[in-house]
Design a protein around this motif. Structure first.
Motif, mmCIF file in Angstrom:
data_model
loop_
_atom_site.group_PDB
_atom_site.id
_atom_site.type_symbol
_atom_site.label_atom_id
_atom_site.label_comp_id
_atom_site.label_asym_id
_atom_site.label_seq_id
_atom_site.Cartn_x
_atom_site.Cartn_y
_atom_site.Cartn_z
ATOM 1 N N PRO A 1 -4.048 17.617 -9.443
ATOM 2 C CA PRO A 1 -3.344 16.328 -9.556
ATOM 3 C C PRO A 1 -4.148 15.273 -10.317
ATOM 4 C CG PRO A 1 -3.123 17.208 -7.332
ATOM 5 C CD PRO A 1 -4.119 18.066 -8.035
ATOM 6 N N ASP A 2 -5.466 15.264 -10.150
ATOM 7 C CA ASP A 2 -6.307 14.312 -10.892
ATOM 8 C C ASP A 2 -6.230 14.573 -12.397
ATOM 9 O OD1 ASP A 2 -7.111 13.233 -8.478
ATOM 10 O OD2 ASP A 2 -8.873 14.536 -8.322
ATOM 11 N N LYS B 1 0.836 -1.203 0.000
ATOM 12 C CA LYS B 1 0.000 0.000 0.000
ATOM 13 C C LYS B 1 0.872 1.255 0.000
ATOM 14 C CE LYS B 1 -3.886 -2.166 2.428
ATOM 15 N NZ LYS B 1 -4.776 -2.100 3.608
ATOM 16 N N ASN B 2 0.224 2.401 -0.268
ATOM 17 C CA ASN B 2 0.864 3.728 -0.196
ATOM 18 C C ASN B 2 2.019 3.888 -1.183
ATOM 19 O OD1 ASN B 2 -0.866 4.411 1.960
ATOM 20 N ND2 ASN B 2 0.567 3.482 3.424
ATOM 21 N N LEU B 3 1.950 3.202 -2.319
ATOM 22 C CA LEU B 3 2.959 3.408 -3.362
ATOM 23 C C LEU B 3 2.601 4.667 -4.161
ATOM 24 C CD1 LEU B 3 3.422 -0.208 -4.780
ATOM 25 C CD2 LEU B 3 4.992 1.035 -3.279
ATOM 26 N N THR B 4 3.625 5.354 -4.606
ATOM 27 C CA THR B 4 3.376 6.503 -5.483
ATOM 28 C C THR B 4 2.944 6.001 -6.851
ATOM 29 O OG1 THR B 4 5.659 6.599 -6.294
ATOM 30 C CG2 THR B 4 5.137 7.857 -4.280
ATOM 31 N N ASP B 5 2.286 6.873 -7.622
ATOM 32 C CA ASP B 5 1.823 6.467 -8.956
ATOM 33 C C ASP B 5 2.991 6.077 -9.841
ATOM 34 O OD1 ASP B 5 -0.773 6.918 -8.225
ATOM 35 O OD2 ASP B 5 -0.878 8.950 -9.080
ATOM 36 N N ASP C 1 -15.686 10.893 -9.192
ATOM 37 C CA ASP C 1 -16.650 11.269 -8.161
ATOM 38 C C ASP C 1 -16.771 10.182 -7.090
ATOM 39 O OD1 ASP C 1 -17.178 13.644 -9.365
ATOM 40 O OD2 ASP C 1 -19.103 13.026 -10.260
ATOM 41 N N SER C 2 -16.232 8.993 -7.409
ATOM 42 C CA SER C 2 -16.398 7.848 -6.514
ATOM 43 C C SER C 2 -15.308 7.775 -5.451
ATOM 44 C CB SER C 2 -16.399 6.543 -7.318
ATOM 45 O OG SER C 2 -17.436 6.565 -8.272
ATOM 46 N N GLY C 3 -14.281 8.573 -5.609
ATOM 47 C CA GLY C 3 -13.229 8.592 -4.599
ATOM 48 C C GLY C 3 -11.865 8.323 -5.193
ATOM 49 N N PRO C 4 -10.828 8.678 -4.457
ATOM 50 C CA PRO C 4 -9.460 8.530 -4.969
ATOM 51 C C PRO C 4 -9.049 7.069 -5.170
ATOM 52 C CG PRO C 4 -9.461 9.229 -2.654
ATOM 53 C CD PRO C 4 -10.870 9.321 -3.136
ATOM 54 N N ARG C 5 -9.568 6.155 -4.346
ATOM 55 C CA ARG C 5 -9.187 4.755 -4.492
ATOM 56 C C ARG C 5 -9.648 4.193 -5.833
ATOM 57 N NH1 ARG C 5 -10.993 -0.264 -0.508
ATOM 58 N NH2 ARG C 5 -9.986 -1.930 -1.726
ATOM 59 N N GLU C 6 -10.917 4.466 -6.173
ATOM 60 C CA GLU C 6 -11.448 3.981 -7.451
ATOM 61 C C GLU C 6 -10.675 4.574 -8.632
ATOM 62 O OE1 GLU C 6 -13.148 4.850 -4.907
ATOM 63 O OE2 GLU C 6 -14.406 3.130 -4.428
ATOM 64 N N ALA C 7 -10.380 5.857 -8.548
ATOM 65 C CA ALA C 7 -9.636 6.513 -9.633
ATOM 66 C C ALA C 7 -8.244 5.921 -9.767
ATOM 67 C CB ALA C 7 -9.553 8.015 -9.360
ATOM 68 N N SER C 8 -7.587 5.664 -8.614
ATOM 69 C CA SER C 8 -6.239 5.092 -8.646
ATOM 70 C C SER C 8 -6.247 3.684 -9.226
ATOM 71 C CB SER C 8 -5.663 5.088 -7.227
ATOM 72 O OG SER C 8 -4.383 4.510 -7.215
ATOM 73 N N GLU C 9 -7.226 2.870 -8.834
ATOM 74 C CA GLU C 9 -7.327 1.506 -9.359
ATOM 75 C C GLU C 9 -7.603 1.508 -10.859
ATOM 76 O OE1 GLU C 9 -10.314 -0.396 -7.056
ATOM 77 O OE2 GLU C 9 -9.023 -0.712 -5.306
ATOM 78 N N TYR C 10 -8.422 2.443 -11.296
ATOM 79 C CA TYR C 10 -8.722 2.521 -12.734
ATOM 80 C C TYR C 10 -7.462 2.882 -13.517
ATOM 81 C CZ TYR C 10 -11.298 3.518 -17.033
ATOM 82 O OH TYR C 10 -11.778 3.488 -18.316
ATOM 83 N N LEU C 11 -6.730 3.866 -13.031
ATOM 84 C CA LEU C 11 -5.494 4.266 -13.715
ATOM 85 C C LEU C 11 -4.487 3.122 -13.711
ATOM 86 C CD1 LEU C 11 -4.964 7.941 -12.451
ATOM 87 C CD2 LEU C 11 -5.648 7.205 -14.738
ATOM 88 N N GLU C 12 -4.427 2.360 -12.616
ATOM 89 C CA GLU C 12 -3.509 1.212 -12.549
ATOM 90 C C GLU C 12 -3.868 0.187 -13.617
ATOM 91 O OE1 GLU C 12 -2.355 -2.274 -9.333
ATOM 92 O OE2 GLU C 12 -3.053 -0.318 -8.607
#
Length: 640
Positions: free
Chosen positions: A208-209, A28-32, A86-97
């Protein structure tokens, strides 16, 4: 055999490395950036494993599994109406991953030797299709974030504009001749210096988004699609803000057909809008572009130019139309405002549009500034011509301050605000030196002001004004009224100079000279009016005995008739300035009342014989009614 053992050993190393990378990726807590590196490495290791069995396709099992997982994540949002960010930073991060995984798979599959491998082709096509789906979704997300988090702004200085006096007149300078003069009023105008006032056009916490979307789209070779969406939203926002500032897109013909009142208002709005848009909005837009796209070279400048050029060219086109139009005198102040606005903004424009691709914007600004300068000079010259050529068919009623005089003096009282600009524009312009006055004893600062180009031209203007006023005075048949008219108007001219910054440009010597002029006209008035009245009171035999009663009666009758005629005529004359009116009444009273009192004092015996129609006190009181601008007549209190 040794080669087989070597290959098998390599595969064990790759498998161990692959296991380690997956374990690190679960942290967890890895940078992009670090997460993307691990994804790239994971995919690369899968490709190494796949490449060992490229013939049958069995080696692509891990790659296919990776693709399935990322594909599942990306496609799951296609049926979900909710916006990812709009769903939160976790969802956005997972999508980008997931997008990065697909992106890395596509790159890896393209690097492998195809060798007619059907499985590899199938996976590449599938991954490419998913990546395209993701890019379309990211474009929608980008538009949503930009629109949802756009910030409307109204800087404090937008609602607290400074107030500057302006002269309000008829639309046509020439028509002011016999019309009642309108006094000055106030207008709201832009403050002289807005200063840099950069604001957040989009909420700072979503930058940042937006950058993360930009990064993944650019690395996937979808940079043009990102730019198109970004430019579209930001361009629309600028157009909406321009509408709030009431900036209209008007053609040259529309401007040339415009009534002066409407044109003046639009010129004023243009000045204000240009300052706000360049120094506030575009400066803020430039920062936004640099924050989002600064890592992609000239892309930031390209997007900024595409966002801003339509609005800035619309403003420049209006300025071009104004500069091309006829140069009426009433345009001068507005043209000077527009000239100074562009001059103040040149540094901002050269900074905002510094790239070669935007050089045409810089060029148009510089060209328009020069045209405004030429138009301002032309309007200034037209102003003086209009003063000289302003004619009258009839004398101005009452001999008061002529509207032309008010127009000119109120107008030029505004010009000191533009001193530096006018000195620059007028330095090579010819000026009539007939009425130039030097001030050797007024100090270096005043001498400098009175010798500058603007000062010389202002004195030339008032010289033309005086000549015109003299011609207008000749329309009066009564010589005394000619002098009242000139006294009033030269006194008004002097007071306007003394009571404003014009004093710095005209100098004390000019004021002394013109004080002498209006005082001379006051003296000439007294001679023209009262010499013929007082002559009835002369003593033809000084030192002798009192005159005969019949002579005394005749002198009283002549004085009374003459005095009443003056009273009847000159109560309708006007001296608007209270102090000037009082001074002339006192001066007149000293002469007339003294002469009348002396006359009656020489003949005390005849006063009781009812020969005297007006007492000294009565004459003194009636003189106070003169120059009020409302005709009166004396009622006969006695019969002859």
């Amino acid at each position: 055999m040794d080669g087989c053992q070597s290959t098998e050993g390599d595969l064990h190393v790759v498998a161990a490395a692959h296991h380690i990378v997956k374990a690190l990726g679960a942290t967890k807590n890895l940078t992009d950036d670090l997460r993307k590196i691990l994804i790239d490495l994971d995919t690369h290791l899968s490709m190494i494993t796949s490449n060992t069995d490229s013939g049958g396709g069995r080696g692509f099992v891990d790659v296919e599994e990776q693709l399935k997982q990322a594909e599942r994540k990306i496609l799951s949002w296609e049926s979900d109406p909710t916006m990812i960010w709009d769903s939160g930073p976790r969802e956005a991060s997972e999508y980008l991953e997931a997008v990065y995984e697909i992106q890395t798979l596509v790159d890896g599959l393209r690097r492998l030797s195809v060798h007619e491998n059907r499985k590899q082709k199938e996976l590449l096509h599938r991954a490419t299709s998913v990546l395209q789906t993701a890019m379309s979704r990211l474009e929608e997300e980008l538009i949503h974030v930009l629109v949802q988090h756009r910030q409307l702004f109204e800087p404090k200085h937008m609602s607290s504009r400074s107030t500057r006096r302006v002269v309000v007149y008829d639309d046509s300078f020439v028509s002011v001749d016999d019309e009642p003069a309108k006094e000055t009023s106030s207008r709201n105008c832009p403050s002289d210096e807005i200063g840099e006032y950069i604001v957040d056009l989009v909420r700072a916490d979503v930058i940042p988004d937006i950058k993360s979307i930009a990064k993944v789209m650019f690395t996937s070779n979808y940079g043009p699609e990102f730019c198109e969406a970004f430019i579209g939203v930001r361009k629309e926002a600028l157009e909406q803000y321009s509408a709030i500032l009431e900036t209209e897109e008007l053609g040259i013909e529309d401007v040339l057909k415009m009534e002066w009142t409407s044109m003046s208002s639009k010129m004023n709005k243009w000045t204000w809008s240009m300052k706000i848009i360049v120094q506030v909005y575009l400066a803020s837009e430039k920062r936004l572009c640099d924050l989002v796209l600064g890592d992609f070279g000239s892309v930031s400048s390209f997007c900024f130019l595409e966002i801003s050029k339509a609005t800035i060219l619309c403003l420049l086109n209006f300025g071009e139309a104004i500069a091309m139009g006829p140069h009426q005198p009433e345009k001068l102040l507005r043209l000077l405002d527009m000239y100074e606005t562009l001059a103040d903004l040149l540094r901002d424009i050269d900074t905002l549009f510094s790239e070669e691709a935007s050089s045409f914007v810089r060029l148009q600004f510089h060209v328009l500034l020069e045209r405004f300068g030429v138009s301002s000079i032309a309007a200034f010259e037209a102003f003086q011509v209009a003063i000289s050529s302003n004619g009258s068919l009839y004398p101005f009623p009452g001999g008061g301050v002529h509207p032309l005089n008010k127009y000119v003096m109120n107008y030029i009282s505004m010009l000191p605000e533009y001193c530096n600009t006018l000195n620059l524009l007028l330095k090579d312009q010819h000026v009539d030196v007939a009425d130039q006055v030097t001030d050797p004893d007024n100090g270096p600062n005043l001498s400098l002001s009175t010798s500058c180009p603007m000062s010389c031209h202002l004195r030339s203007i008032t010289s033309s004004l005086e000549s015109n006023l003299y011609r207008k005075s000749q329309l009066y048949k009564d010589e005394a009224l000619q002098h009242i008219f000139l006294m009033n108007n030269i006194h008004y001219l002097v007071q306007k100079v003394k009571g404003s910054e014009l004093r710095l440009f005209f100098g004390d010597e000019w004021i002394r000279k013109h004080n002498g002029k209006f005082q001379q006209h006051a003296n000439n008035y007294e001679r023209a009016t009262w010499s013929s009245v007082i002559c009835f009171l002369k003593d033809d035999n000084p030192g002798s005995s009192p005159v005969l009663k019949s002579t005394f009666k005749e002198q009283c009758r002549g004085f009374s008739i003459a005095f009443e005629e003056v009273y009847k005529t000159q109560t309708s004359w006007c001296i608007p300035d209270p102090q000037l009116r009082e001074d002339l009444r006192i001066s007149t009273s000293l002469k007339v009342v003294l002469a009348y009192r002396t006359f009656l004092g020489r003949n005390p015996a005849h006063i009781e014989d009812k020969c005297v129609k007006h007492t000294v006190e009565h004459v003194e009181k009636q003189l106070l009614d003169l120059f009020e601008g409302s005709p009166r007549s004396l009622r006969n209190s006695r019969r002859w």
